[in-house]
Design a protein around this motif. Structure first.
Motif, mmCIF file in Angstrom:
data_model
loop_
_atom_site.group_PDB
_atom_site.id
_atom_site.type_symbol
_atom_site.label_atom_id
_atom_site.label_comp_id
_atom_site.label_asym_id
_atom_site.label_seq_id
_atom_site.Cartn_x
_atom_site.Cartn_y
_atom_site.Cartn_z
ATOM 1 N N GLU A 107 37.527 108.440 55.198
ATOM 2 C CA GLU A 107 38.486 107.371 54.902
ATOM 3 C C GLU A 107 38.149 106.116 55.685
ATOM 4 O O GLU A 107 38.291 104.989 55.172
ATOM 5 C CB GLU A 107 39.891 107.875 55.213
ATOM 6 C CG GLU A 107 40.344 108.939 54.221
ATOM 7 C CD GLU A 107 41.424 109.856 54.759
ATOM 8 O OE1 GLU A 107 42.145 110.457 53.951
ATOM 9 O OE2 GLU A 107 41.550 109.981 56.003
ATOM 10 N N GLN A 108 37.667 106.271 56.906
ATOM 11 C CA GLN A 108 37.232 105.116 57.674
ATOM 12 C C GLN A 108 36.113 104.380 56.936
ATOM 13 O O GLN A 108 36.129 103.142 56.836
ATOM 14 C CB GLN A 108 36.759 105.525 59.060
ATOM 15 C CG GLN A 108 36.313 104.350 59.918
ATOM 16 C CD GLN A 108 35.915 104.774 61.322
ATOM 17 O OE1 GLN A 108 35.958 105.948 61.678
ATOM 18 N NE2 GLN A 108 35.522 103.816 62.148
ATOM 19 N N ARG A 109 35.144 105.115 56.414
ATOM 20 C CA ARG A 109 34.038 104.479 55.682
ATOM 21 C C ARG A 109 34.543 103.754 54.436
ATOM 22 O O ARG A 109 34.035 102.687 54.078
ATOM 23 C CB ARG A 109 32.987 105.522 55.299
ATOM 24 C CG ARG A 109 32.175 106.046 56.474
ATOM 25 C CD ARG A 109 30.960 106.820 55.997
ATOM 26 N NE ARG A 109 31.322 108.026 55.254
ATOM 27 C CZ ARG A 109 31.546 109.208 55.804
ATOM 28 N NH1 ARG A 109 31.439 109.358 57.130
ATOM 29 N NH2 ARG A 109 31.857 110.264 55.057
ATOM 30 N N LEU A 110 35.550 104.337 53.772
ATOM 31 C CA LEU A 110 36.119 103.685 52.597
ATOM 32 C C LEU A 110 36.673 102.314 52.957
ATOM 33 O O LEU A 110 36.368 101.310 52.279
ATOM 34 C CB LEU A 110 37.233 104.562 52.016
ATOM 35 C CG LEU A 110 38.133 103.916 50.953
ATOM 36 C CD1 LEU A 110 37.335 103.571 49.710
ATOM 37 C CD2 LEU A 110 39.314 104.825 50.620
ATOM 38 N N PHE A 111 37.472 102.248 53.995
ATOM 39 C CA PHE A 111 38.073 100.963 54.366
ATOM 40 C C PHE A 111 37.038 100.005 54.954
ATOM 41 O O PHE A 111 37.163 98.782 54.772
ATOM 42 C CB PHE A 111 39.230 101.193 55.343
ATOM 43 C CG PHE A 111 40.463 101.731 54.662
ATOM 44 C CD1 PHE A 111 41.309 100.898 53.961
ATOM 45 C CD2 PHE A 111 40.750 103.089 54.682
ATOM 46 C CE1 PHE A 111 42.429 101.390 53.312
ATOM 47 C CE2 PHE A 111 41.869 103.592 54.038
ATOM 48 C CZ PHE A 111 42.711 102.746 53.336
ATOM 49 N N GLU A 112 36.033 100.529 55.594
ATOM 50 C CA GLU A 112 34.947 99.663 56.068
ATOM 51 C C GLU A 112 34.221 99.023 54.889
ATOM 52 O O GLU A 112 33.795 97.858 54.977
ATOM 53 C CB GLU A 112 33.969 100.469 56.925
ATOM 54 C CG GLU A 112 34.503 100.794 58.309
ATOM 55 C CD GLU A 112 33.599 101.722 59.095
ATOM 56 O OE1 GLU A 112 33.777 101.822 60.327
ATOM 57 O OE2 GLU A 112 32.705 102.367 58.483
ATOM 58 N N SER A 113 34.092 99.761 53.791
ATOM 59 C CA SER A 113 33.471 99.187 52.601
ATOM 60 C C SER A 113 34.312 98.050 52.025
ATOM 61 O O SER A 113 33.787 96.992 51.656
ATOM 62 C CB SER A 113 33.274 100.285 51.547
ATOM 63 O OG SER A 113 32.750 99.748 50.353
ATOM 64 N N VAL A 114 35.625 98.262 51.962
ATOM 65 C CA VAL A 114 36.519 97.193 51.499
ATOM 66 C C VAL A 114 36.418 95.986 52.427
ATOM 67 O O VAL A 114 36.310 94.835 51.972
ATOM 68 C CB VAL A 114 37.968 97.694 51.421
ATOM 69 C CG1 VAL A 114 38.911 96.551 51.035
ATOM 70 C CG2 VAL A 114 38.098 98.839 50.431
ATOM 71 N N ALA A 115 36.429 96.247 53.728
ATOM 72 C CA ALA A 115 36.371 95.159 54.711
ATOM 73 C C ALA A 115 35.067 94.375 54.594
ATOM 74 O O ALA A 115 35.059 93.144 54.732
ATOM 75 C CB ALA A 115 36.536 95.713 56.122
ATOM 76 N N ALA A 116 33.962 95.072 54.336
ATOM 77 C CA ALA A 116 32.678 94.386 54.201
ATOM 78 C C ALA A 116 32.685 93.455 53.000
ATOM 79 O O ALA A 116 32.162 92.326 53.060
ATOM 80 C CB ALA A 116 31.553 95.416 54.080
ATOM 81 N N ARG A 117 33.258 93.913 51.887
ATOM 82 C CA ARG A 117 33.340 93.048 50.707
ATOM 83 C C ARG A 117 34.249 91.852 50.979
ATOM 84 O O ARG A 117 33.947 90.728 50.548
ATOM 85 C CB ARG A 117 33.839 93.840 49.503
ATOM 86 C CG ARG A 117 32.876 94.916 49.024
ATOM 87 C CD ARG A 117 33.381 95.603 47.768
ATOM 88 N NE ARG A 117 33.303 94.708 46.605
ATOM 89 C CZ ARG A 117 33.811 95.010 45.416
ATOM 90 N NH1 ARG A 117 34.461 96.150 45.228
ATOM 91 N NH2 ARG A 117 33.694 94.152 44.411
ATOM 92 N N LEU A 118 35.339 92.084 51.678
ATOM 93 C CA LEU A 118 36.217 90.975 52.048
ATOM 94 C C LEU A 118 35.483 89.961 52.911
ATOM 95 O O LEU A 118 35.523 88.747 52.653
ATOM 96 C CB LEU A 118 37.433 91.508 52.816
ATOM 97 C CG LEU A 118 38.585 92.076 52.001
ATOM 98 C CD1 LEU A 118 39.475 92.949 52.875
ATOM 99 C CD2 LEU A 118 39.405 90.951 51.385
#
Length: 270
Positions: free
Chosen positions: A136-147
């Motif tokens: 789940e951490q990696r999932l949100f890190e992916s969203v954060a990177a796109r942001l």
């Protein structure tokens, strides 16, 4: 019934800070902003406000609420994540200690601000206490990177752009219970705001929060807003993205089903 409402301090409350936020939002009333509850006095222990007499929801009042929010947002803020003018004391808003951002640490884009100071700030707390695992951490890190890359950056609504301000002036906790229906004789803006977690941000975040848990005549609120201050193209597709911040905040505060809902929403933007 008393003509005033008394709020006493609980754990994590900053009542003088809340009073500063209310006054900051109320500054926009002179230029058409939605009405904000009046502060009578504030101390570390007590916040006394006018008592708001509420009325029945209506489509016409909802459109006025939307227009009033548009003008409040256009009053602007100095940078993404800034505290309201007059804020003193702790450097966070709300009991979950959502951090305000110092000017020297301010981001020049909304995406970078939202990724670092909203999404990953909450995710770190949730990972540290074991609510989210490494996947789940990696999932949100992916969203954060796109942001942070700017992929989701979009113009502010038209009035904010025309005001030439760094970002919008947000209520910050704009759920249905904090936008009261005004029963005063003329009800010029249809509603009254209470209980802010105010800061500088993107106007779409407030509207997304209002949609998250539902609001009577929400479509008319958005209609009134868009007529006063047209929203940027594609705003509907960004609603869930903006909702990630309040969803993650609710994960921090309450856990439970909010954890799964936040993950489902994040998958749309990873």
């Amino acid at each position: 019934m008393s003509s005033t409402f008394i709020k006493t301090a609980g754990y994590g409350d900053n009542l003088p800070g809340e009073a500063a936020a209310l006054r900051w939002l109320a500054e926009a009333e002179r230029s058409g902003g939605i009405r904000v509850v009046r502060v009578i006095r504030a101390s570390d222990d007590v916040l006394e406000e006018e008592r708001v007499i509420t009325g029945a929801p209506s489509a016409a009042a909802a459109r006025r609420i939307g227009a009033g929010l548009a003008h409040m947002h256009a009053a602007g803020a100095a940078w993404y994540g800034c505290a309201p003018d007059g804020w003193r004391g702790n450097p966070w808003c709300g009991r979950a200690r959502t951090p305000y951002v110092a000017r020297e640490d301010a981001s020049t884009s909304w995406g970078v601000f939202f990724a670092e100071h909203r999404i990953m700030n909450y995710v770190k707390t949730l990972v540290d206490r074991g609510d989210f695992d490494a996947r789940e951490q990696r999932l949100f890190e992916s969203v954060a990177a796109r942001l942070a890359s700017g992929e989701f950056d979009a113009p502010q609504p038209a009035l904010v752009c025309e005001a030439d301000v760094p970002c919008a002036r947000l209520h910050g906790d704009l759920w249905a219970g904090n936008v009261l229906w005004d029963a005063s004789p003329d009800a010029p803006t249809g509603g009254v705001l209470i209980d802010p977690m105010a800061y500088g941000g993107h106007a779409e975040t407030d509207l997304a929060m209002l949609a998250l848990f539902g609001y009577p005549y929400l479509g008319e609120v958005v209609r009134g807003y868009d007529e006063a201050s047209p929203l940027a193209d594609g705003w509907q597709e960004r609603v869930g993205l903006h909702q990630l911040a309040p969803l993650l905040l609710h994960c921090v505060l309450f856990g439970g089903g909010y954890l799964d809902e936040a993950v489902r929403t994040a998958l749309r933007y990873a």
